[in-house]
Design an enzyme around this catalytic site. Structure first.
Site, PDB file in Angstrom:
ATOM      1  N   CYS B  29       0.845  -1.209   0.000  1.00 49.11           N
ATOM      2  CA  CYS B  29       0.000   0.000   0.000  1.00 49.11           C
ATOM      3  C   CYS B  29       0.875   1.252   0.000  1.00 49.11           C
ATOM      4  O   CYS B  29       1.618   1.510   0.950  1.00 49.11           O
ATOM      5  CB  CYS B  29      -0.924  -0.058   1.208  1.00 49.11           C
ATOM      6  SG  CYS B  29      -1.453   1.506   1.894  1.00 49.11           S
ATOM      7  N   CYS B  32       0.505   3.856   2.801  1.00 53.57           N
ATOM      8  CA  CYS B  32       1.016   3.316   4.070  1.00 53.57           C
ATOM      9  C   CYS B  32       2.512   3.562   4.184  1.00 53.57           C
ATOM     10  O   CYS B  32       3.020   3.891   5.252  1.00 53.57           O
ATOM     11  CB  CYS B  32       0.776   1.809   4.171  1.00 53.57           C
ATOM     12  SG  CYS B  32      -0.936   1.334   4.106  1.00 53.57           S
TER      13      CYS B  32
END
Lengths: 296, 102
Positions: B29, B32
């Site tokens: 991600c 993230c």
């Protein structure tokens, strides 16, 4: 007093910083949230010349490090206004510059439906690569017609049971390469000439209502709706000084000049035909170079 | 202070006392990966809170329990009680303000 203040630390802003720093100018970059801009959401960049492939995050980190090593001063402050005589007002300070580059980019466009914010992370997602894994073997939908929507549908088709790809027109704007791949993917269902008009559910999203071009409404049960309907600029706070077009993009003259002398615009935030990573860094290059050349 | 990686099996033990922030992430991600250094810096500046990170790929029970369906998600606990859930990337200052409210 700074030589150049750059608003926004995406690819355009950081490239402008790079060029100005290499010209020994005193540069301040102001960023509200996090450097990198929209490119951090790209799983893989495959169309940047001379780089076979790189993740968006790696690209952003490399560019950030490159500017940082030249002594970039980056402050995490939100710019709330630009005043006459090149004064930049943030939520914390006021800064004076000889020139300004606006590289504010764009943000993800929302559908504008009731409960859309409430269901964020509960069945509404704006990032298929972030959230797709939470919907293994579930039924989901993607709404949109550009490259992002097509890529998202393709990505999700490998994880979920079924993907409905909903688009309000009869043809997609995205590349034919993706469309052809999607047509060969058995668990993707196209719903064209249709709009999402309502989000239904209690604690989380359970279904959506869609309306076709005849006005008929139908209901589809899904676990998540991935919204990929493009981007929108956020330049209203500059409208007192800077000309915007009817969609809110900063009007650019001669590439990167705004209507105001000494204030430049670079990247997705400006009026232009092609919004790509390559054109964003090109804008950053031109804006910094012109700003330095025209600095008095 | 620093951000400590925790495993699912230790989750409740680690979060049961005091102010705790858990950064729920995954390697695949992008946002993230951008949030991670922000939480690192935050942990250097805030002393009255414990900072953990949890890889959601190995934490299905936790993601089920807290209905995590989008990452990055940051969970705020006080004495084991979930006080707030923040979905998506925020600035360090935003997190600081939120922590003060817990």
């Amino acid at each position: 007093m700074y030589d150049l203040i750059i608003v926004g630390a995406g690819p355009a802003g950081l490239t402008a910083a790079l060029y100005a720093l290499r010209a020994n100018k005193k540069v301040l970059v102001l960023e509200a949230k996090c450097y990198g801009g929209q490119i951090i959401n790209a799983n893989k960049i495959e169309n940047y010349p001379a780089i076979n492939d790189i993740s968006g995050v790696d690209f952003a980190n490399n560019l950030y490090e490159q500017a940082k090593n030249l002594g970039m001063d980056l402050k995490y402050e939100e710019v709330i206004a630009i005043e006459e005589d090149k004064v930049v007002v943030t939520n914390k300070n006021k800064y004076q510059a000889k020139a300004i580059v606006l590289a504010t980019g764009t943000e993800k466009r929302k559908l504008g439906l009731a409960k859309e914010d409430e269901y964020l992370g509960k069945g509404i997602s704006y990032c298929a690569t972030c959230d797709g894994h939470f919907y293994k073997n579930k039924i989901v939908a993607v709404v949109g017609g550009g490259n992002t929507a097509l890529e998202d549908a393709l990505y999700l088709s490998k994880i979920v049971e079924r993907v409905y790809l909903i688009h309000r027109r009869s043809e997609f704007r995205g590349e034919k390469k993706y469309y052809d791949l999607l047509r060969e993917t058995s668990n993707v269902t196209f719903i064209l000439n249709a709009e999402v008009i309502k989000l239904n559910g209690s604690d989380q999203l359970e279904s959506i209502d869609i309306r076709d071009k005849d006005g008929d409404i139908s209901n589809i049960a899904i676990s998540c709706l991935f919204v990929a309907i493009g981007q929108k600029p956020a330049n209203d706070k500059f409208a007192n000084l800077i000309d915007l077009d009817e969609d809110g993009y900063i009007k650019a003259y001669d590439d990167v000049h705004t209507n105001k002398k000494g204030i430049y615009v670079a990247g997705d935030a400006r009026t232009k035909e092609v919004r790509q990573l390559t054109t964003a860094v090109a804008d950053g290059t031109i804006a910094a170079t012109m700003a330095i050349r025209e600095m008095r | 202070m620093s951000v400590i990686q925790i495993e699912e099996k230790d989750f409740f033990e680690k979060t049961k006392k005091g102010k705790v922030l858990v950064d729920c992430y995954a390697d695949w991600c992008g946002p993230c990966r951008m949030l991670s250094p922000i939480i690192d810096e935050l942990s250097d500046e805030v002393n009255d809170c414990l900072f953990y990170k949890l890889n959601v790929d190995n934490a299905e029970k936790i993601t089920d329990k807290y209905k995590i369906m989008s990452i990055p998600t940051v969970l705020f606990f006080n004495d084991g009680e979930l006080k707030m859930t923040i979905v998506g990337l925020r600035s360090k200052d935003d997190f600081k303000e939120l922590l003060e409210k817990i």
